[in-house]
Design an enzyme around this catalytic site. Structure first.
Site, PDB file in Angstrom:
ATOM      1  N   CYS A 117      -6.583  -7.040   0.574  1.00 18.79           N
ATOM      2  CA  CYS A 117      -5.209  -7.062   1.220  1.00 18.79           C
ATOM      3  C   CYS A 117      -4.757  -5.308   1.418  1.00 18.79           C
ATOM      4  O   CYS A 117      -5.477  -4.751   2.153  1.00 18.79           O
ATOM      5  CB  CYS A 117      -4.039  -7.963   0.547  1.00 18.79           C
ATOM      6  SG  CYS A 117      -2.807  -8.162   1.876  1.00 18.79           S
TER       7      CYS A 117
ATOM      8  N   GLU B 167      -8.184 -13.665  -5.347  1.00 17.74           N
ATOM      9  CA  GLU B 167      -7.579 -13.683  -6.916  1.00 17.74           C
ATOM     10  C   GLU B 167      -6.601 -14.859  -7.005  1.00 17.74           C
ATOM     11  O   GLU B 167      -6.060 -15.150  -7.829  1.00 17.74           O
ATOM     12  CB  GLU B 167      -7.044 -12.425  -7.290  1.00 17.74           C
ATOM     13  CG  GLU B 167      -5.724 -11.874  -6.701  1.00 17.74           C
ATOM     14  CD  GLU B 167      -5.793 -11.418  -5.054  1.00 17.74           C
ATOM     15  OE1 GLU B 167      -6.829 -11.511  -4.349  1.00 17.74           O
ATOM     16  OE2 GLU B 167      -4.875 -10.807  -4.632  1.00 17.74           O
TER      17      GLU B 167
ATOM     18  N   HIS C 248      -6.681 -13.121  -0.220  1.00 18.10           N
ATOM     19  CA  HIS C 248      -6.519 -12.935  -1.613  1.00 18.10           C
ATOM     20  C   HIS C 248      -7.460 -13.948  -2.495  1.00 18.10           C
ATOM     21  O   HIS C 248      -6.995 -14.805  -2.966  1.00 18.10           O
ATOM     22  CB  HIS C 248      -5.255 -13.133  -1.985  1.00 18.10           C
ATOM     23  CG  HIS C 248      -4.144 -12.029  -1.462  1.00 18.10           C
ATOM     24  ND1 HIS C 248      -3.981 -10.731  -2.002  1.00 18.10           N
ATOM     25  CD2 HIS C 248      -3.136 -11.928  -0.498  1.00 18.10           C
ATOM     26  CE1 HIS C 248      -3.166 -10.130  -1.422  1.00 18.10           C
ATOM     27  NE2 HIS C 248      -2.644 -10.853  -0.412  1.00 18.10           N
TER      28      HIS C 248
ATOM     29  N   SER D  91       0.939  -1.327   0.018  1.00 15.38           N
ATOM     30  CA  SER D  91       0.075   0.000   0.018  1.00 15.38           C
ATOM     31  C   SER D  91       0.815   1.390  -0.073  1.00 15.38           C
ATOM     32  O   SER D  91       0.271   2.200  -0.626  1.00 15.38           O
ATOM     33  CB  SER D  91      -0.962  -0.023   1.107  1.00 15.38           C
ATOM     34  OG  SER D  91      -0.123  -0.145   2.424  1.00 15.38           O
TER      35      SER D  91
END
Lengths: 315, 208
Positions: free
Chosen positions: B85, B181, B179, B55
């Site tokens: 996340c 993904e 996650h 981030s």
């Protein structure tokens, strides 16, 4: 919850948790994609890297350019130096172990670094083999010069690949050559995908298993994240490597061997993200002054035995 | 056609693209994808995905180009968003860097939660487990994941792990600390497509 008393045990729905799996190790590498990992030797440099937008730092006792100049044996960084860096920044911390030095790797795992680089920049500890990386719970990144070397490292359990390039030179040409060979290798196996005899020849040439070659052929890329490393010194270098389909870049001596490390770090991050926007790469390149870049060491006149990339086992 | 943008500054971008394409096939809802790098990329976007990554890196890069402010405006104007996340951290109203640090605002502070960066620890503390979402088991992969410490009462908790919310919904915003993904299950991406579909055409039964 405190990190230190985190207990890996049963919880919701009485399902146990899994630690250190291949998914988790490769997943970590997925999270640093499109980013820049920077070599640092102390907490101050680590802070500069974090403030420039690095996705992780790599802790060394000495930058590759100095290791090259100093000679002698280069080993894993001191535990204290690694710990100090881990305390001051919140981005992931990586550290290098010598090629084939399983014990240094276990020390780094015990220290709690987020990823281990089994690196040719340090003096290889075993000229016959690399660390068998599957039993480790933290991920490894390894260097490669072509597709075969990349797949051999993945077969040993590496969760991320980078080109070797020629570390500590500021000459990006070897990183470009290695990436070109990886890409060419991938094109070749993809072309042989439906032809088992041809694929087997390619696999045997590369000294890898048929299954691994087939996996790459099916995916059309390596099954793990693939970064560029070795000689990247300018924003344009970083953008060049991204253009060659790298997932991100490592910058070693290029930043702290320059005289404008803060600007250069920021600019390289910027160029890596926006490699496909020429105006942005120009803007990044304009943030650095070529006169302040690391002086560098041309590859072309270097003896083969002086090249770091050839160190360690060829198998 | 739903047009979905994935914040393209850094991180696991391709994995979200693949998961969205797989969800689109499963639901038979056509989508188009674009990576969001410049403010003009937000034109005509129906939904935004903020992927996992670092981030701090995303904030530093995005601030330079005005991209963060543009995405913030877009999300605050009601565009559906899905953060995983690092994306969860960016969408949080209250962020703690460490247990003892001051609380600060995320880059797109719309979700009424307090979140702790790297809440479980370092990479060696990363883990996967099976959680329960809509009465179905789901493999949740936590990588240097944040922990949602507090949740206000207008936030819907979709699943818990060790008594902490790990996936939540607040209006058109979906947030997970793990996650999805990276799992082979597109359940949560299907859910996000449904959120976008309902936002774009509330009366279309295809998205129910």
């Amino acid at each position: 919850m405190n990190n230190s008393n985190f207990e890996p045990l049963k919880s919701y729905s009485d399902v146990e948790i899994q630690l250190g799996s291949t998914t988790l190790k490769r997943g970590f590498a997925n999270m640093v994609k499109h980013g820049v990992v920077m070599d640092v030797t102390n907490p101050t440099q680590a802070g500069i890297a974090e403030d420039a937008g690095a996705v992780a730092v790599m802790v060394l006792d000495q930058l590759p350019a100095d290791i090259r100049g100093r000679g002698g044996v280069a080993r894993m960084a001191s535990a204290e130096a690694i710990k100090e860096v881990m305390e001051v920044i919140s981005i992931p911390v990586m550290a290098k172990c010598r090629i084939g030095h399983t014990q240094e790797a276990y020390l780094l795992q015990e220290l709690g670094v987020d990823m281990i680089d089994e690196s040719e920049v340090l003096t290889p500890a075993n000229d016959a083999s690399h660390v068998w990386k599957w039993p480790f719970t933290i991920p490894f990144v390894n260097g490669c010069r072509d597709l075969g070397e990349a797949i051999r490292r993945i077969e040993e359990g590496s969760a991320m690949i980078r080109t070797k390039g020629e570390a500590g030179t500021g000459d990006v040409s070897e990183a470009i050559r290695h990436m070109r060979l990886v890409n060419k290798g991938i094109r070749d196996v993809v072309a042989a995908k439906d032809n088992p005899e041809e694929l087997l020849i390619l696999a045997r040439d590369m000294k890898v298993s048929y299954e691994s070659a087939l996996k790459v052929a099916e995916l059309g890329r390596l099954p793990v994240v693939n970064f560029a490393a070795g000689g990247i010194a300018t924003p344009a270098d970083a953008a060049m490597m991204m253009r060659m389909k790298c997932d991100g870049v490592f910058v070693g001596s290029g930043i702290y061997k320059s005289q404008d490390p803060e600007n250069r770090a920021t600019a390289i991050v910027y160029a890596t993200t926006y490699w496909n926007n020429p105006d942005k790469v120009l803007e990044a390149q304009s943030m650095v002054n070529e006169n302040l870049a690391m002086p560098g060491l041309g590859i072309s006149r270097m003896d083969n035995e002086d090249k770091i990339q050839h160190r360690g086992s060829n198998l | 056609m739903l047009k979905i943008g994935i914040l393209g500054l850094q991180g696991a971008i391709e994995e979200h693209e693949n998961a969205l394409l797989s969800a689109s096939k499963a639901l038979n809802v056509p989508i188009s994808l674009i990576r969001l790098l410049n403010p003009e990329d937000l034109e005509g976007i129906h939904g935004i995905v903020i992927p996992g990554g670092e981030s701090s890196a995303m904030i530093l890069i995005g601030n330079k180009t005005g991209m963060l402010q543009a995405v913030k405006n877009k999300i605050e104007s009601g565009t559906p968003a899905f953060g995983t996340c690092a994306g969860a951290i960016l969408l949080s109203k209250r962020v703690r860097r460490t247990l003892n640090s001051e609380v600060s605002e995320g880059a797109f502070p719309v979700v009424d939660i307090e979140i702790l960066r790297n809440g479980y620890g370092r990479q060696r503390d990363s883990f996967s487990t099976v959680i329960n979402i809509e009465d179905k088991p789901f493999e949740a992969i936590f990588i240097r994941a944040p922990i949602i410490n507090t949740v206000s009462n207008h936030v819907e908790i979709l699943s818990l792990y060790q008594d902490k919310a790990v996936i939540i919904q607040q209006g058109n915003i979906l947030v997970s600390t793990f996650h999805p993904e990276l799992s082979n299950d597109n359940l949560i991406h299907r859910k996000f497509l449904q959120i976008i579909g309902n936002f774009v055409s509330p009366n279309n039964d295809n998205y129910k």
